[in-house]
Enzyme design. Structure first.
Site, PDB file in Angstrom:
ATOM      1  CB  THR A 150      -3.693   5.332   8.227  1.00  0.00           C
ATOM      2  OG1 THR A 150      -3.711   4.290   7.248  1.00  0.00           O
ATOM      3  CG2 THR A 150      -4.044   4.729   9.571  1.00  0.00           C
ATOM      4  N   GLY A 151      -6.383   5.389   6.466  1.00  0.00           N
ATOM      5  CA  GLY A 151      -7.715   4.831   6.251  1.00  0.00           C
ATOM      6  C   GLY A 151      -8.309   5.347   4.965  1.00  0.00           C
TER       7      GLY A 151
ATOM      8  NE  ARG B 252      -8.636   8.408  -3.406  1.00  0.00           N
ATOM      9  CZ  ARG B 252      -7.952   8.001  -2.337  1.00  0.00           C
ATOM     10  NH1 ARG B 252      -6.656   7.802  -2.407  1.00  0.00           N
ATOM     11  NH2 ARG B 252      -8.570   7.798  -1.197  1.00  0.00           N
TER      12      ARG B 252
ATOM     13  N   GLY C 286      -9.192   7.748   2.720  1.00  0.00           N
ATOM     14  CA  GLY C 286      -8.815   9.148   2.545  1.00  0.00           C
ATOM     15  C   GLY C 286      -9.922  10.026   2.007  1.00  0.00           C
TER      16      GLY C 286
ATOM     17  CB  SER D  62      -0.937  -0.002   1.203  1.00  0.00           C
ATOM     18  OG  SER D  62      -0.189   0.023   2.391  1.00  0.00           O
TER      19      SER D  62
ATOM     20  CB  THR E 231      -0.450   6.242   0.630  1.00  0.00           C
ATOM     21  OG1 THR E 231      -1.376   5.185   0.357  1.00  0.00           O
ATOM     22  CG2 THR E 231      -1.019   7.525   0.057  1.00  0.00           C
TER      23      THR E 231
ATOM     24  CB  THR F 292      -1.508   5.746   4.506  1.00  0.00           C
ATOM     25  OG1 THR F 292      -2.466   5.815   3.498  1.00  0.00           O
ATOM     26  CG2 THR F 292      -0.840   7.074   4.692  1.00  0.00           C
TER      27      THR F 292
END
Ligand SMILES: *[C@@H]1O[C@H](CO)[C@@H](O)[C@H](O)[C@H]1NC(C)=O
Ligand SMILES: *[C@@H]1O[C@H](CO)[C@@H](O)[C@H](O)[C@H]1NC(C)=O
Ligand SMILES: *[C@@H]1O[C@H](CO)[C@@H](O)[C@H](O)[C@H]1NC(C)=O
Length: 346
Positions: free
Chosen positions: A257-258, A234, A260, A72, A224, A206
């Site tokens: 993180t997660g 994107r 976005g 990732s 990331t 990330t």
């Protein structure tokens, strides 16, 4: 958190005599998202070799880029709809409040390195896309393909699954069944799409890192390759100052993180630092950020790490069926090695 100042500090003070003002032996601090241990080690070694907080954040994140942490970060992961891997990264100096960042960076492996060059050699904050690649080349970075057999296989499997999942809505043909190209329908029918729990499909993503130098200088950064099968162009939260990370020597720093696309609507890292500025401890600051997002997106996938100037730290995450604990890495003088800690999601 394992770190309980109330219990440990008096004991340490008894054993070691008075601690130097402010640091309490807790600095320097390296804190990063996920169990990306090699990144923690690289940052720590950089500090030990006399590097700054910015140097440490850069080397920590660059390590994840080279080692493709969890697929990732860095090249060869998260192909977009066209099969290309593109990178987002940011680095922030909490002493000067300078930021360098790149979004949708193409064909350059060392995204955090390019972000550092934006910080050091321009008065801009964020460069994006092909033009960011040109900038990187002028700074001496090599233009090379970021695809690997792994990312190509991910992409062809996705095509074979009729391009599921994807990030379109309210288009024709029906994006939940077919591949594109898509167009807007002549009559927009709101279909009440609800936000799905995405933790299972996306897992870790990330690297976000916070470093506090023993002199109190704070830096934060992210790197990331975004989310798998994103629509080309994107850019997520990671390169957005205050969203992916934020640092202020007066207060502390945070990184997120997660998902976005959700996170960046709440500027979570800035918000966490502001909670700490108002006197919240790092754990509470992180939790408050997560609860604000939960009110609108109860099933969002995300976590935040927070540290204050004295080196206390905390984390919080949104509880999902498949994501109930968030692991992160900590290294400070109270630990004999980089240590993985876990926080229960709320
Ligand atoms: C960490 O670094 C070591 C040595 O450099 C390497 O062998 C190992 O695969 C790395 N770990 C990960 C998860 O990349
Ligand atoms: C990647 O695929 C190419 C052919 O498509 C093959 O020659 C090469 O050995 C593969 N590399 C790896 C690491 O599997
Ligand atoms: C940092 O947080 C700890 C609690 O975790 C608190 O005791 C300390 O006072 C905070 N430092 C500052 C400067 O606010």
């Amino acid at each position: 958190m394992a770190w309980k100042p109330g219990l440990l500090l008096p004991l340490l003070l008894l054993l070691l005599g008075p601690a130097p003002a402010r640091s309490f032996g807790q600095l320097p601090l390296v804190l990063n998202t996920w169990p990306f241990r090699n990144a923690t080690v690289a940052a720590w070694k950089t500090l030990a070799a006399g590097g700054s907080a910015l140097d440490a954040v850069e080397s920590g994140c660059a390590t994840c880029e080279q080692q493709q942490c969890d697929g990732s970060v860095g090249f060869g992961g998260s192909p977009d709809e066209s099969g290309e891997t593109t990178l987002d990264a940011m680095i922030m100096d909490g002493t000067t409040m300078n930021v360098g960042a790149v979004g949708d960076l193409r064909r350059i492996k060392n995204a955090i390195g390019v972000a550092r060059k934006v910080l050091e050699h321009t008065t801009h904050t964020l460069l994006a896309g092909e033009a960011a690649t040109k900038f990187a080349e002028s700074m001496g970075f090599i233009n090379e393909d970021l695809s690997t057999n792994v990312s190509q296989a991910l992409h062809s499997d996705w095509r074979a699954r009729n391009c599921q999942p994807n990030y379109w809505k309210n288009v024709i043909p029906d994006s939940s069944k077919y591949c594109g190209p898509y167009k807007p329908p002549t009559v927009l029918k709101r279909d009440g799409i609800t936000y799905e729990d995405t933790a299972q499909s996306y897992g870790h993503d990330t690297i976000g890192m916070v470093v506090i130098h023993k002199t109190g200088n704070i830096a934060a950064g992210t790197s990331t390759n975004g989310i798998k099968f994103k629509i080309p162009g994107r850019i997520g939260d990671s390169p957005i100052p205050g969203s992916g990370a934020y640092a202020d020597d007066m207060v502390g720093a945070a990184a997120a993180t997660g998902d976005g696309d959700i996170l960046m609507r709440f500027v979570p890292s800035y918000q966490a630092v502001e909670y700490m500025r108002r006197g919240e401890n790092p754990t509470t600051a992180c939790e408050k950020v997560i609860s604000r997002i939960q009110k609108y997106f109860p099933k969002f996938f995300g976590a935040v790490i927070c540290a204050n100037v004295t080196g206390s730290y905390g984390a919080a995450c949104n509880k999902l069926s498949t994501f109930t604990q968030f692991p992160f890495m900590v290294y400070n003088p109270l630990k004999s090695a980089p240590t993985e800690e876990k926080v229960d999601c709320i």
